[in-house]
Design a protein around this motif. Sequence first.
Motif, PDB file in Angstrom:
ATOM      1  N   ARG A 262      -5.925 -25.544  19.420  1.00 50.44           N
ATOM      2  CA  ARG A 262      -6.858 -24.628  20.093  1.00 50.44           C
ATOM      3  C   ARG A 262      -8.203 -24.594  19.384  1.00 50.44           C
ATOM      4  O   ARG A 262      -9.260 -24.668  20.010  1.00 50.44           O
ATOM      5  CB  ARG A 262      -6.244 -23.229  20.132  1.00 50.44           C
ATOM      6  CG  ARG A 262      -7.134 -22.184  20.764  1.00 50.44           C
ATOM      7  CD  ARG A 262      -6.455 -20.832  20.729  1.00 50.44           C
ATOM      8  NE  ARG A 262      -7.284 -19.789  21.291  1.00 50.44           N
ATOM      9  CZ  ARG A 262      -7.081 -18.513  21.087  1.00 50.44           C
ATOM     10  NH1 ARG A 262      -6.056 -18.112  20.351  1.00 50.44           N
ATOM     11  NH2 ARG A 262      -7.869 -17.621  21.623  1.00 50.44           N
TER      12      ARG A 262
ATOM     13  N   VAL B 273     -11.846 -25.824  20.995  1.00 46.51           N
ATOM     14  CA  VAL B 273     -12.995 -24.923  21.108  1.00 46.51           C
ATOM     15  C   VAL B 273     -14.196 -25.463  20.327  1.00 46.51           C
ATOM     16  O   VAL B 273     -15.324 -25.482  20.828  1.00 46.51           O
ATOM     17  CB  VAL B 273     -12.624 -23.503  20.625  1.00 46.51           C
ATOM     18  CG1 VAL B 273     -13.860 -22.631  20.498  1.00 46.51           C
ATOM     19  CG2 VAL B 273     -11.619 -22.874  21.586  1.00 46.51           C
TER      20      VAL B 273
ATOM     21  N   VAL C 104     -17.625 -18.383  25.119  1.00 48.17           N
ATOM     22  CA  VAL C 104     -16.443 -19.060  24.598  1.00 48.17           C
ATOM     23  C   VAL C 104     -15.679 -18.124  23.668  1.00 48.17           C
ATOM     24  O   VAL C 104     -14.447 -18.025  23.729  1.00 48.17           O
ATOM     25  CB  VAL C 104     -16.824 -20.375  23.890  1.00 48.17           C
ATOM     26  CG1 VAL C 104     -15.649 -20.947  23.109  1.00 48.17           C
ATOM     27  CG2 VAL C 104     -17.340 -21.387  24.905  1.00 48.17           C
TER      28      VAL C 104
ATOM     29  N   GLU D  55     -11.794 -16.809  24.163  1.00 50.01           N
ATOM     30  CA  GLU D  55     -10.753 -17.050  23.173  1.00 50.01           C
ATOM     31  C   GLU D  55     -10.273 -15.770  22.495  1.00 50.01           C
ATOM     32  O   GLU D  55      -9.279 -15.788  21.764  1.00 50.01           O
ATOM     33  CB  GLU D  55     -11.255 -18.036  22.108  1.00 50.01           C
ATOM     34  CG  GLU D  55     -11.627 -19.398  22.659  1.00 50.01           C
ATOM     35  CD  GLU D  55     -10.460 -20.108  23.326  1.00 50.01           C
ATOM     36  OE1 GLU D  55      -9.312 -19.998  22.829  1.00 50.01           O
ATOM     37  OE2 GLU D  55     -10.682 -20.780  24.354  1.00 50.01           O
TER      38      GLU D  55
END
Length: 162
Positions: A14, A18, A95, A99
């Motif tokens: 992850r 990102v 973003v 997240e």
Amino acid sequence: MIHHISFPASDPYRVARVLAELTNGQYFEFPVTPGAYMVNFDDDHGSALEIIPADRVWLPGADEVDVGSAEPAMNCSGFHVAISVPVSRERIEDVGAREGWLVRFCDRGPFQLIELWVENRFMIELLTSSMTPAYLTFMKPETYGDWLKEVQHSDRELHAIR
């Protein structure tokens, strides 16, 4: 010149996904240990981020570095890195919100940056293209040295008043 930095993450996949998104880079499996990833920036410096599982550590092996296991890392870390990114402040904030990671704009005085708290455990300071010139000017040895003298002089004056 810093070419790559390695750091731990609870979810390396992850984190790599990102950070590749925010740097316009690409992420790949990093075969040093299962679950590790590398983000390549595709620049002229070979810039990259190595993300290893939080329960892994670098060890001095017999001939070269090796990877071993460790107790899970504490929630926060003394690690941080500042990187320039080709995306906007708004994109970083979007973003981060997606997240669930803390994102905040910071004015450090001589320069500005955005703190991205990856997995809400450690900080990456992101500089957009409009923020980078002030940072580069400030980090020149003569500029930083002059600033440090100013800060130290102010601290001495404050201590003299007390």
